[in-house]
Enzyme design. Structure first.
Site, short mmCIF file in Angstrom:
data_model
loop_
_atom_site.label_atom_id
_atom_site.label_comp_id
_atom_site.label_asym_id
_atom_site.label_seq_id
_atom_site.Cartn_x
_atom_site.Cartn_y
_atom_site.Cartn_z
N SER A 137 -18.12 92.35 -51.45
CA SER A 137 -19.50 92.33 -51.86
C SER A 137 -19.76 92.92 -53.24
O SER A 137 -20.89 92.86 -53.74
CB SER A 137 -20.35 93.08 -50.82
OG SER A 137 -20.00 94.46 -50.78
N LYS B 170 -23.05 99.16 -58.87
CA LYS B 170 -23.49 98.17 -57.89
C LYS B 170 -24.88 98.53 -57.37
O LYS B 170 -25.18 99.72 -57.17
CB LYS B 170 -22.47 98.12 -56.74
CG LYS B 170 -22.72 97.06 -55.68
CD LYS B 170 -21.60 97.13 -54.66
CE LYS B 170 -21.73 96.09 -53.56
NZ LYS B 170 -20.62 96.18 -52.58
N SER C 141 -14.58 95.07 -50.05
CA SER C 141 -15.60 94.67 -51.03
C SER C 141 -15.31 95.08 -52.46
O SER C 141 -15.95 94.58 -53.38
CB SER C 141 -16.97 95.22 -50.61
OG SER C 141 -17.42 94.56 -49.45
#
Length: 483
Positions: free
Chosen positions: A170, A94, A194
């Site tokens: 997220s 990420k 997330s």
């Protein structure tokens, strides 16, 4: 010898060949000489080129660097000297994790790409030490602030099951990449759900381990709410990745000691006999979509069939959302405290709102939220003296339209309004995993959440593994990528 290029693991699916294989399967084929890391990496890169224009899961792909890593891996395998546990496995991270040589822009127009990128997050360093082929970085909402994935910098990330729907967030880029066969492994972050939210929406496995299990650097501005976690298509792959990521890093003063037994060993076994599992159809009165509720109720029966004593029971707490908002919004204000007016004006409008709210909080407000958090931790500690695990829905609804923070017409103000089962366990720092447990009538994935007491990560993994096995046997889920 099997022709890997022609095989498929998903009847009726579109993803075939090496891009359809799990990390564990890739490693087995590297060891046998049946498949080269170069071939596997090329297949994943080709899959990214084909699928990502409609999904938007990656914000950076470095084909040249990935193939160079794969060539080095192939040579090690030829010599019979693989490096670590993931040698040659295509992996993504990420874009909140510092990655040496690549910009980490965090979904923000306010971060300058033109600067030195010499530092590397612990999780990325552990991947390199174990030979993983890091193909690129996945999308995030700006600074990871919300439970869906869109940002002023990278636009909207979409769900591979239905690109009109959100991937969640997220870590939505990581979830979408794994689900669509754009790399079998990814590392995400989870500060309020997330990892688990997008895992549920995209039909993959995602786990938030106990806080400190995976070291973090730099420390998150969201403090001890923020965890790193594996995102994979199988529990076995997650256990493998977690073994890699638990390596020590002195830059994280709050890291936990490495476990004495590997997580790969933890998933072995055939029974949950002797365990007591609390099945909570809801928490704090939250409404649950009937189809989601039905899929999770089936999970409760499967867990009982595995030998566990499953009791319908829920921890009795009021929704801690106000305390969570205080901690989360003040963290958001901290993220951008050095931004000037021009940088702030370019922030995601929703992030601007929570920054303003967070900046208005007092120290007493913050400490009051900490008190609520500690009380919830005490309550959950007592709860797990009676129950080994807690089963809930991961998210009470299936994926909704992409590009919005809350479902249209819901009347909700913030993303926390539709994910009441995830953020409480960031407050308590407990391990929690989302296991795919079927789809709705519209074909959208549903996730079941298993929560354990702090430090019981291995138990969460073992129960998840056995549950996954039963769901696969019944044909309820598949570990194949979405075409």
């Amino acid at each position: 010898m099997t022709n890997v290029q022609e095989e498929t693991r998903a009847p009726g699916g579109q993803v075939t060949g090496p891009a359809a294989l799990t990390a564990t399967e890739l490693l087995d084929r590297y060891a046998s000489g049946e498949l080269s890391p170069v071939t596997a990496t090329e297949a994943v890169l080709d899959r990214i080129a084909e699928a990502d224009p409609r999904i938007n899961a990656y914000c950076l792909v470095d084909r040249e660097a990935a193939l160079a890593q794969a060539e080095e891996s192939a040579e090690r395998w030829r010599r019979g000297q693989p490096k670590g546990l993931l040698d040659g496995v295509p992996t993504s991270v990420k874009d909140l994790f510092l990655t040496r040589g690549w910009p980490t822009l965090r979904g923000s127009l306010g971060v300058a790409a033109e600067q030195d990128w010499d530092a590397e997050a612990p999780c990325v360093a552990r991947l390199r030490e174990n030979g993983a082929v890091i193909v690129g970085k996945t999308t995030t909402p700006e600074f990871g602030w919300k439970g869906v994935t869109d940002s002023p910098l990278t636009g909207v990330t979409r769900n591979p099951w239905d690109p009109s729907r959100t991937s969640g967030g997220s870590s939505g880029g990581s979830a979408a990449a794994v689900a669509a066969g754009m790399g079998p492994l990814s590392v995400g972050t989870d500060g309020g759900g997330s990892v688990r939210i997008p895992a549920a929406f995209c039909g993959i496995f995602g786990m938030k381990p106990t806080y400190g299990r995976i070291p973090l650097y730099p420390a998150s501005p969201f403090g001890t709410l923020a965890h790193a976690g594996p995102m994979t298509r199988t529990v076995a792959d997650a256990a493998l990745l977690l073994d890699v990521e638990c390596g020590s890093d002195s830059r994280d003063w709050s890291q936990l000691a490495a476990p004495e037994v590997s997580f790969r060993a933890a998933v072995e076994g055939d029974s949950l006999a002797g365990l007591r599992i609390a099945y909570a159809p809801t928490l704090a009165g939250a409404e649950v979509d009937p189809q989601v509720a039905a899929r999770v109720a089936r999970v409760a029966k499967l867990l009982a069939g595995l030998g566990a004593e499953v009791v319908e029971a829920a921890p009795e707490f009021e929704d801690p959302v106000d305390a969570y908002h205080t901690l989360w919004f003040t963290g958001a204000a901290k993220v951008v405290e050095r931004f000037g007016p021009e940088q702030r004006a370019r922030l995601d409008p929703g992030l601007q709102e929570v920054v303003t709210e967070g900046a208005a909080k007092s120290a007493l407000d913050y400490l009051g939220a900490v008190d609520t958090r500690m009380a919830l931790g005490v309550l959950m500690g007592a709860f797990h003296e009676t129950y080994d695990l807690l089963l809930t829905p991961t998210v009470p609804i299936p994926a909704f339209a992409a590009g919005v923070e809350v479902p249209e017409g819901s009347g909700l103000a913030r993303w926390t309004g539709w994910t009441p089962f995830t953020y409480p366990f960031n407050l308590t720092q407990q391990p929690a995993a989302s296991v795919p447990c079927g789809t709705t009538d519209e074909g959208l994935p549903v996730g079941a959440q298993l929560v354990g007491a702090r430090h019981r990560d291995a138990l969460v993994l073992r129960a998840s593994y056995l549950l996954e096995r039963e769901l696969l046997r019944e044909g309820v889920v598949s570990t194949a990528p979405v075409g």
